[in-house]
Design an enzyme around this catalytic site. Sequence first.
Site, PDB file in Angstrom:
ATOM      1  N   LYS A  35       4.537 -14.214 -16.946  1.00 18.62           N
ATOM      2  CA  LYS A  35       4.993 -12.928 -16.416  1.00 18.62           C
ATOM      3  C   LYS A  35       5.394 -13.076 -14.954  1.00 18.62           C
ATOM      4  O   LYS A  35       5.189 -14.122 -14.333  1.00 18.62           O
ATOM      5  CB  LYS A  35       3.899 -11.872 -16.570  1.00 18.62           C
ATOM      6  CG  LYS A  35       2.607 -12.177 -15.821  1.00 18.62           C
ATOM      7  CD  LYS A  35       1.563 -11.112 -16.064  1.00 18.62           C
ATOM      8  CE  LYS A  35       0.275 -11.436 -15.309  1.00 18.62           C
ATOM      9  NZ  LYS A  35      -0.743 -10.373 -15.443  1.00 18.62           N
ATOM     10  N   TYR A 244       8.786  -8.369  17.297  1.00 23.27           N
ATOM     11  CA  TYR A 244       8.563  -6.929  17.284  1.00 23.27           C
ATOM     12  C   TYR A 244       7.150  -6.601  17.766  1.00 23.27           C
ATOM     13  O   TYR A 244       6.167  -7.245  17.373  1.00 23.27           O
ATOM     14  CB  TYR A 244       8.736  -6.372  15.874  1.00 23.27           C
ATOM     15  CG  TYR A 244      10.165  -6.303  15.407  1.00 23.27           C
ATOM     16  CD1 TYR A 244      11.096  -5.510  16.083  1.00 23.27           C
ATOM     17  CD2 TYR A 244      10.578  -7.014  14.293  1.00 23.27           C
ATOM     18  CE1 TYR A 244      12.413  -5.439  15.641  1.00 23.27           C
ATOM     19  CE2 TYR A 244      11.893  -6.946  13.845  1.00 23.27           C
ATOM     20  CZ  TYR A 244      12.796  -6.156  14.532  1.00 23.27           C
ATOM     21  OH  TYR A 244      14.104  -6.078  14.093  1.00 23.27           O
TER      22      TYR A 244
END
Length: 349
Positions: A35, A244
């Site tokens: 998956k 940032y």
Amino acid sequence: MSTGKLKIDLAALVANWRALDAQTGPTVETAAVVKANGYGCGAGRVARALAQAGARRFFVATAEEGVEIRQALGPGPEVCIFSGHMAGDTDMIHDLVLTPMLNSLAQLTRHFEALPGAPFGIQLDTGMNRLGMEVAEWAAVRDIALSQNPTLVMSHLACADEPDHSANEAQLQNFRAMTEGITAPRSLSATGGILLPKEYHFNLTRPGIGLYGGAPFEAAKPVVSLSLPVIQTRELEEGEAVGYGCTWVAEAPSKLATVSGGYADGLIRAMSNNTVLWFGDTPCPLVGRVSMDLITVDITHLTERPDALDILCPAQTVDDLATAAGTIGYEILTSLGSRYTRRYVEAGS
């Protein structure tokens, strides 16, 4: 922007599957969980390599994922859907011959009415309280379900990565009680359960993370490595900040490398100021915040300018990186982005 190089070692993947298969007895089938795009490694390539190694049953989360696996493998191997038979899935389940793990009376009714005679499995809730039929619901539908010959009856352990956790024994006893007397194949264990005593193995195991080199399978071979190109280097004076929020400030004259890769590529923001990259055997701290496409790395101590730095490599496994970022290897692997140049090392090469 130049992209990172993501190497996926399918030979190591197959070796991990074989090693986990060897942990169980000769009558226990070992399936494979593919998956989330094969845990970020490419579901089709992963499934084909495992099928060639002998895996005959594959598990995915949704019918849409099952379609990809069926198209990759062709007819033959069983493709099982953990989420069961959801509304709108009927045509995919029918056309691609998928096997839903039915989780409720509603799913059982939908499947039997829409696709009578089509293969299915049953998922039971033995204490995780996530998916599957609880005791009372299972008791109400058990005879009907078993009369239609499910291909598998399964449940899932909540604490298998903690071998001494009391929930393991409790779920084992619940599973035995809920499946007593049935003749259909039974499955309780994923990777962690395979590493528990043989009582947890039943007829089929479903390894996932261990195939891809992750804990708790400590003997796993690393499957994924990731190298990121350096775009630019710069000199910083003492007191200058980077990134940032100015969350890292140089305490002395420093040299930084700006590296191609960020949270859009699966390098999660929690790695900010908390992770290292590697130049050969030399660790280089990630400094400042991870941004969407870029990270900055302190290379002051290097004697040469690197063309690339490694973030998954022999010196730093997926679980090492996850621990530094305060998460688990599953999140690291399944977050790997699509912008990398992917190179596969084929099994047998």
